[in-house]
Write an enzyme that holds these catalytic residues in place. Sequence first.
Site, PDB file in Angstrom:
ATOM      1  N   SER A 183       0.840  -1.190   0.000  1.00  0.00           N
ATOM      2  CA  SER A 183       0.000   0.000   0.000  1.00  0.00           C
ATOM      3  C   SER A 183       0.879   1.245   0.000  1.00  0.00           C
ATOM      4  O   SER A 183       1.876   1.319   0.717  1.00  0.00           O
ATOM      5  CB  SER A 183      -0.920   0.008   1.221  1.00  0.00           C
TER       6      SER A 183
ATOM      7  N   GLN B 234      10.582  -2.276   3.072  1.00  0.00           N
ATOM      8  CA  GLN B 234       9.828  -3.443   2.612  1.00  0.00           C
ATOM      9  C   GLN B 234       9.640  -3.406   1.094  1.00  0.00           C
ATOM     10  O   GLN B 234       9.743  -4.436   0.426  1.00  0.00           O
ATOM     11  CB  GLN B 234       8.462  -3.511   3.299  1.00  0.00           C
TER      12      GLN B 234
ATOM     13  N   THR C 201      -0.151   4.116  16.604  1.00  0.00           N
ATOM     14  CA  THR C 201      -0.699   4.249  15.251  1.00  0.00           C
ATOM     15  C   THR C 201      -2.190   3.897  15.182  1.00  0.00           C
ATOM     16  O   THR C 201      -2.953   4.540  14.463  1.00  0.00           O
ATOM     17  CB  THR C 201       0.118   3.411  14.238  1.00  0.00           C
TER      18      THR C 201
ATOM     19  N   ASP D 247      -7.595   0.083  10.246  1.00  0.00           N
ATOM     20  CA  ASP D 247      -7.141  -0.261   8.897  1.00  0.00           C
ATOM     21  C   ASP D 247      -8.346  -0.255   7.965  1.00  0.00           C
ATOM     22  O   ASP D 247      -9.240  -1.083   8.094  1.00  0.00           O
ATOM     23  CB  ASP D 247      -6.468  -1.632   8.902  1.00  0.00           C
TER      24      ASP D 247
ATOM     25  N   ARG E 287      -8.023  -0.381   4.533  1.00  0.00           N
ATOM     26  CA  ARG E 287      -7.648  -0.856   3.206  1.00  0.00           C
ATOM     27  C   ARG E 287      -8.588  -1.952   2.712  1.00  0.00           C
ATOM     28  O   ARG E 287      -9.112  -2.734   3.499  1.00  0.00           O
ATOM     29  CB  ARG E 287      -6.210  -1.375   3.208  1.00  0.00           C
TER      30      ARG E 287
ATOM     31  N   THR F 236       4.569 -10.905   3.275  1.00  0.00           N
ATOM     32  CA  THR F 236       3.808 -10.084   4.231  1.00  0.00           C
ATOM     33  C   THR F 236       3.949 -10.625   5.641  1.00  0.00           C
ATOM     34  O   THR F 236       4.267 -11.793   5.843  1.00  0.00           O
ATOM     35  CB  THR F 236       2.310 -10.026   3.861  1.00  0.00           C
TER      36      THR F 236
END
Length: 194
Positions: free
Chosen positions: A52, A70, A114, A126, A128, A149
């Site tokens: 992302s 990453q 976060t 999240d 997404r 991942t």
Amino acid sequence: MALKFVESAELPTQWAKFTICGFEDDQTGKEHIALILGDIADGEPVDMRMHSECLTGDALFSMRCDCGPQLEAALMHIAEAGRGVLLYLRQEGRGIGLINKIKAYHLQDGGADTVEANEQLGFEADLREYDIARDMLAHLKVKKIKLMTNNPRKVNALEEHGLEVVERLPWKHGENPHNSHYLSTKAGKLGHMF
């Protein structure tokens, strides 16, 4: 969702000459890309990173996250393997957008983690969505994946969309003193497997 393939071209990088494929979501206007190396439509499992967008980490080298390292490690891995795909999804800040991400950073500067920062801004931890990836992979004729991942949600989402994740490749890159709390929050509150 009305995701459509737009065009492809060569994209030489320091690691390999990839093919870049552009996709456009008619509903959101967002553009997403796939970087491809080798024959990924042969039915064999494909090494894949579903990444992302993270402008601060990917382009501005922020050490608050592990996104840039990453991304770089994924491109190097695919180049070394000689075959693979990287999906770059325009979902900045786990889906909250760049400006809200800066607001979340401000809250984190004040002590929030976060997840707490996103929630204080009125968002879920999240946001997404991965149906974008399903549609991109369908166009690319990829059905079996070795997914780079640490996020079990990504594995589950792809499997729910009919893809076969034959292996999860642990993906720990970019840990530093500035993001250790961020990474421990991802593990403790979001279930990331480090």
